[in-house]
Every structure is written in C-alpha cells, then in structure tokens.
Design a protein around this motif. Sequence first.
Motif, PDB file in Angstrom:
ATOM      1  N   GLU A 179      42.680-116.412 -27.577  1.00 56.50           N
ATOM      2  CA  GLU A 179      41.793-116.267 -28.742  1.00 56.50           C
ATOM      3  C   GLU A 179      40.535-117.122 -28.537  1.00 56.50           C
ATOM      4  N   PHE A 180      39.814-116.841 -27.449  1.00 60.03           N
ATOM      5  CA  PHE A 180      38.673-117.692 -27.111  1.00 60.03           C
ATOM      6  C   PHE A 180      37.497-117.511 -28.070  1.00 60.03           C
ATOM      7  N   ALA A 181      37.324-116.311 -28.589  1.00 55.50           N
ATOM      8  CA  ALA A 181      36.229-116.065 -29.545  1.00 55.50           C
ATOM      9  C   ALA A 181      36.462-116.864 -30.824  1.00 55.50           C
ATOM     10  N   LEU A 182      37.704-116.870 -31.299  1.00 55.84           N
ATOM     11  CA  LEU A 182      38.034-117.635 -32.508  1.00 55.84           C
ATOM     12  C   LEU A 182      37.898-119.126 -32.257  1.00 55.84           C
ATOM     13  N   LEU A 183      38.335-119.569 -31.082  1.00 53.98           N
ATOM     14  CA  LEU A 183      38.237-120.989 -30.737  1.00 53.98           C
ATOM     15  C   LEU A 183      36.781-121.435 -30.701  1.00 53.98           C
ATOM     16  N   VAL A 221      45.332-108.381 -38.879  1.00 55.31           N
ATOM     17  CA  VAL A 221      46.220-108.213 -37.728  1.00 55.31           C
ATOM     18  C   VAL A 221      46.793-109.581 -37.352  1.00 55.31           C
ATOM     19  N   GLU A 222      47.611-109.613 -36.310  1.00 55.85           N
ATOM     20  CA  GLU A 222      48.221-110.875 -35.898  1.00 55.85           C
ATOM     21  C   GLU A 222      47.173-111.918 -35.543  1.00 55.85           C
ATOM     22  N   SER A 223      46.079-111.483 -34.953  1.00 54.63           N
ATOM     23  CA  SER A 223      44.986-112.386 -34.589  1.00 54.63           C
ATOM     24  C   SER A 223      44.412-113.081 -35.823  1.00 54.63           C
ATOM     25  N   THR A 224      44.434-112.397 -36.960  1.00 59.60           N
ATOM     26  CA  THR A 224      43.928-112.988 -38.211  1.00 59.60           C
ATOM     27  C   THR A 224      44.767-114.196 -38.609  1.00 59.60           C
ATOM     28  N   HIS A 225      46.078-114.062 -38.457  1.00 60.37           N
ATOM     29  CA  HIS A 225      46.975-115.185 -38.777  1.00 60.37           C
ATOM     30  C   HIS A 225      46.693-116.372 -37.855  1.00 60.37           C
TER      31      HIS A 225
END
Length: 323
Positions: free
Chosen positions: A129-133, A64-68
Amino acid sequence: MPGINQIKLPIATEIDAFEAKFKASMQSDAPLLNRITHYIVKSKGKQMRPMFVFFAAKLCGGIVESTHRGAALVELLHTATLVHDDVVDNAYERRGFFSINALWKNKIAVLVGDFLLARGLLLSVNNNEFALLKIVSEAVQQMSEGELLQIEKVRRMDISEELYFDVIRQKTASLIASCCACGAASAGADEQTIEKMRLFGEKVGIAFQIKDDTFDFGTDDVGKPLGIDIKEKKVTLPLIYALNSVDKAERKRVINLVKNHQDDPKKIQAIIDFVNSKQGVHYANQKMLEYQQQAFDVLYTFEESEARIGLEQLVRYTTERKK
C-alpha cells in the motif's frame, strides 16, 4: 444536526469491522505492550478519522479491503503522534482518560509510540500500500512542521492571521485531508479525484480547528471559562483578530498578559473578556463558515449519494459540535 453516532449509520458495519482489525493490527508478543494497546483502543474517541476514510472511499468507487488498511494506517500513525505529543507536553490526560505517559511513564510511552509507527509502516509495506503510505507520511511530516512552526512563533508572539492558517493547515487539516485522500485512493480513484478529496478534507480540517479554538473563550458545562490555549500561550484566531483591532499600546498590554499570566485565573479571564469584547469569537466563526462552504463547494461536485450525505453531515458535525 445529527450526533456523531447517527452519522456513521450508513457505514456502521464497516466501522465495526475496522475496529476489530485495528485492534488486531496492534497485537504484540510483549504482554505489557498488549495491555497498553488495549487501553488505547478502550480510550479512543469518536472514530471521526476512519469515518472520513470510509465515506470518501464509498463516494469514489466503493469500500474495499485496502480502505480498511488505509483507515488503520491513519489511526496507527496518528495515535503514535498523540502518544509522543503527550510526552512532549507533559500532558497527563486525553479525552478524559489518563495519558500513556501518566500511567506508564515517559520511556514506555515513547517506545509505544515508536511501536505504533512501525506497525503502520509494516501494514503498508507488507500489503504493497505504497500510495496510502505516501499520503499519510506526508501528512505526518506536515503535522510535525506545523507544530515546530507554532512553537517557534509562540515564543515571539508574532503570529499573523496568515501564519495562523499556515500552522493549522499543516498541524490539523493535513490529517483530515489524508483521510479523505486515502479513502479515494483505496477505492481506485484517479489522481484528480484523490486531490479533490484531499482539498475537501483540508477545508474541513481548517474549519474543525477554528471551531476548537473558539471553545477557549466560551464556558464549560458548569459555566466556567476554559482558557486552555491561553494557559499554554497559544495564539489562536479569536485572539489574533482582537489584537489586530486595537492600538499598539493595548496590543502590547494584552500580549504581556498572555506571556506572563502565571496561570492566574483573573488574568486569564481578563484575556477572555478582551477577546469577547472585540468580537474575536464572532469573527472566527465567520471564517469557520467560509471554510465549511468551501468544503461543500468541493463535495457538491460529486453526484448526490448516501456517501455524500454522510460527508455533509460529518462536516456539519465538525462545525456545530459543542465540544
């Protein structure tokens, strides 16, 4: 064994789209900065880290966009650390290209690294995107701690096999682990699955670094011994194993040789010959295969799919590559 370009075929469209978005994420109003970031994009490597992000996402629910954004975040923060590392190490070349500090000097290189770090933080915060950060920031922290641990221990040449694995788990494996965790998290996977993917990436990262360390005791394309880590007085697994297989006097002699080789080709060759005579590379390869299998054990808990096959090929590439 497929080449890296063949591995990315199932997600080729996603990687192409990512490259455009990654380039856009580094745009600035400062012309000098744009020239430098354009050079960074042009000199980038095989895109292995984004591939881990995308395959992990595909395995755990879908891209999804979050993956990018997760892939871009990993690349921005990792590139920032590489730019800073080249300044610290006075390195003037990376992947066959001149380093940023070689072309634009240290002050500019440090500022570029800071800019890339800030862009990564803003990319995450502006898109919630705090989880990714959190995942990527923890990896960067571990990478820094691993580097400092290695610097501290190299001075005293007292690195044990256990400490070696601690260092590479933090320095190298944490980044690949964060790629896989980011991919899973971006696809909406639960905490258990995210941790499973993080562990998979960690095992791959350890195997990757062991493979890298064995190159120091082989030859390059023209048959010339490499010895780059030896020149930098790094204590790697083949050397650790060889040192542990001899008596105290011989160990002391070789350690003194590592500490005081003064880039003398004959002394460096003597260290390479010592390690090879004690089967240091063979032992390291066996350990690498153990970690490869541990990665597969985690991966095979997922159902067979195009994404799982892609990740399996990526793992094999990391351990069977020639350089």
